[in-house]
Design an enzyme around this catalytic site. Structure first.
Site, PDB file in Angstrom:
ATOM      1  N   GLU A 161       1.071   7.939  -3.986  1.00  0.00           N
ATOM      2  CA  GLU A 161       1.756   7.994  -2.510  1.00  0.00           C
ATOM      3  C   GLU A 161       3.173   8.101  -2.867  1.00  0.00           C
ATOM      4  O   GLU A 161       3.621   9.060  -1.935  1.00  0.00           O
ATOM      5  CB  GLU A 161       1.863   5.977  -2.867  1.00  0.00           C
ATOM      6  CG  GLU A 161       0.712   5.346  -2.092  1.00  0.00           C
ATOM      7  CD  GLU A 161       0.225   5.188  -0.937  1.00  0.00           C
ATOM      8  OE1 GLU A 161       1.374   5.053  -0.211  1.00  0.00           O
ATOM      9  OE2 GLU A 161      -0.695   5.848  -0.892  1.00  0.00           O
ATOM     10  N   HIS A 193       3.255  10.776   0.134  1.00  0.00           N
ATOM     11  CA  HIS A 193       3.963  10.273   1.116  1.00  0.00           C
ATOM     12  C   HIS A 193       5.657  10.448   0.683  1.00  0.00           C
ATOM     13  O   HIS A 193       6.637  10.951   1.699  1.00  0.00           O
ATOM     14  CB  HIS A 193       3.962   8.674   1.735  1.00  0.00           C
ATOM     15  CG  HIS A 193       2.599   8.670   2.357  1.00  0.00           C
ATOM     16  ND1 HIS A 193       2.197   9.173   3.883  1.00  0.00           N
ATOM     17  CD2 HIS A 193       1.199   7.506   1.774  1.00  0.00           C
ATOM     18  CE1 HIS A 193       0.995   8.580   4.070  1.00  0.00           C
ATOM     19  NE2 HIS A 193       0.322   8.635   2.317  1.00  0.00           N
ATOM     20  N   HIS A 216       1.078  -1.414  -0.216  1.00  0.00           N
ATOM     21  CA  HIS A 216       0.254  -0.531   0.186  1.00  0.00           C
ATOM     22  C   HIS A 216       0.959   1.259  -0.005  1.00  0.00           C
ATOM     23  O   HIS A 216       0.919   2.239  -0.904  1.00  0.00           O
ATOM     24  CB  HIS A 216      -0.837   0.193   1.116  1.00  0.00           C
ATOM     25  CG  HIS A 216      -2.206   1.512   1.087  1.00  0.00           C
ATOM     26  ND1 HIS A 216      -3.208   0.988   1.974  1.00  0.00           N
ATOM     27  CD2 HIS A 216      -1.879   2.636   0.330  1.00  0.00           C
ATOM     28  CE1 HIS A 216      -4.006   2.478   1.715  1.00  0.00           C
ATOM     29  NE2 HIS A 216      -3.215   2.837   1.129  1.00  0.00           N
TER      30      HIS A 216
END
EC number: 4.6.1.19
Length: 230
Positions: free
Chosen positions: A119, A123, A65
């Site tokens: 992502e 992040h 993930h």
């Protein structure tokens, strides 16, 4: 004269403050990573359903993930550098592995790039002081190879067969195999049953080694949870 000096001081303060706040939320300011893997069966059997990527149905295995910078107080930085957007050309050598180990299940079907872009920008940009864009994705792939979650579970007789298993046995089997305590996240299937959804492991700031988690996410599972097929 006093008014002029006061005005100049105020202007100087206004110039300095943004840089101070920017530094406090910079990509250098995090303590560890959460490395998060999800079970595709638990993503797809919810009321929202799922869509397989353009490359076809992923393997029945935990998929990545994300790799998420985090603080020891449980909060996390996000969207740290808009000047460094996702660039698929920087990971062209990783795409085959990415499609296998980091597949998208979101609808509508796609190649996975929208998922990876999200992502990275949410992040990955917060870890640029440690690893660049290519290294960010390579690090996650390396961690996936190090942490064979499905192998750890099946070795302990915990199989994705739709049956219920104790949360304690799931955690213990992963810790015994990998050497570090995982955090297990649950969601609910279309019938409302609690099931194994995601597994969190903690990684040091360099991204090179697993560590015991300084803090776990919020939320909890039941004592018994399902492990659905995929």
């Amino acid at each position: 004269m006093k008014i002029l000096l006061a005005s100049l001081c105020l202007i100087s303060l206004l110039v300095i403050l943004p840089s101070v706040f920017s530094a406090s939320s910079s990509s250098e300011d995090f303590d560890f990573f959460y490395f998060v893997q999800q079970w595709p069966g638990s993503y797809c059997d919810t009321q929202k359903k799922c869509c397989y990527p353009n490359s076809g149905k992923p393997a029945a295995d935990f998929g990545i993930h994300g790799l998420w910078p985090n603080y020891k107080d449980g909060t996390y930085p996000s969207n740290c550098d808009a000047s460094k957007p996702f660039d698929s050309s920087t990971i062209s050598d990783l795409l085959t592995s990415m499609k296998k180990s980091w597949p998208t299940l979101a609808c509508p079907s796609g190649s996975g790039e929208a998922f990876w872009e999200h992502e990275w920008e949410k992040h990955g940009t917060c870890s640029e002081s440690v690893i660049d864009q290519h290294e960010y994705f390579q690090t996650a792939l390396n961690l996936k190879q190090k942490t064979n979650l499905l192998g750890a579970l099946t070795k302990a007789g915990i199989n994705p067969d739709g049956k219920s298993y104790s949360l304690e046995s799931i955690r213990d089997s992963i810790k015994e195999s990998i050497g570090f305590t995982p955090w297990v996240e649950c969601n609910r299937d279309g019938s409302g049953n609690s099931q194994l959804y995601q597994v969190y492991l903690c990684v040091d700031r360099s991204g090179s080694g697993l560590i015991e988690c300084p803090v776990f996410p919020h939320g909890k599972c039941g004592a018994e949870i399902e492990f659905p097929s995929f």
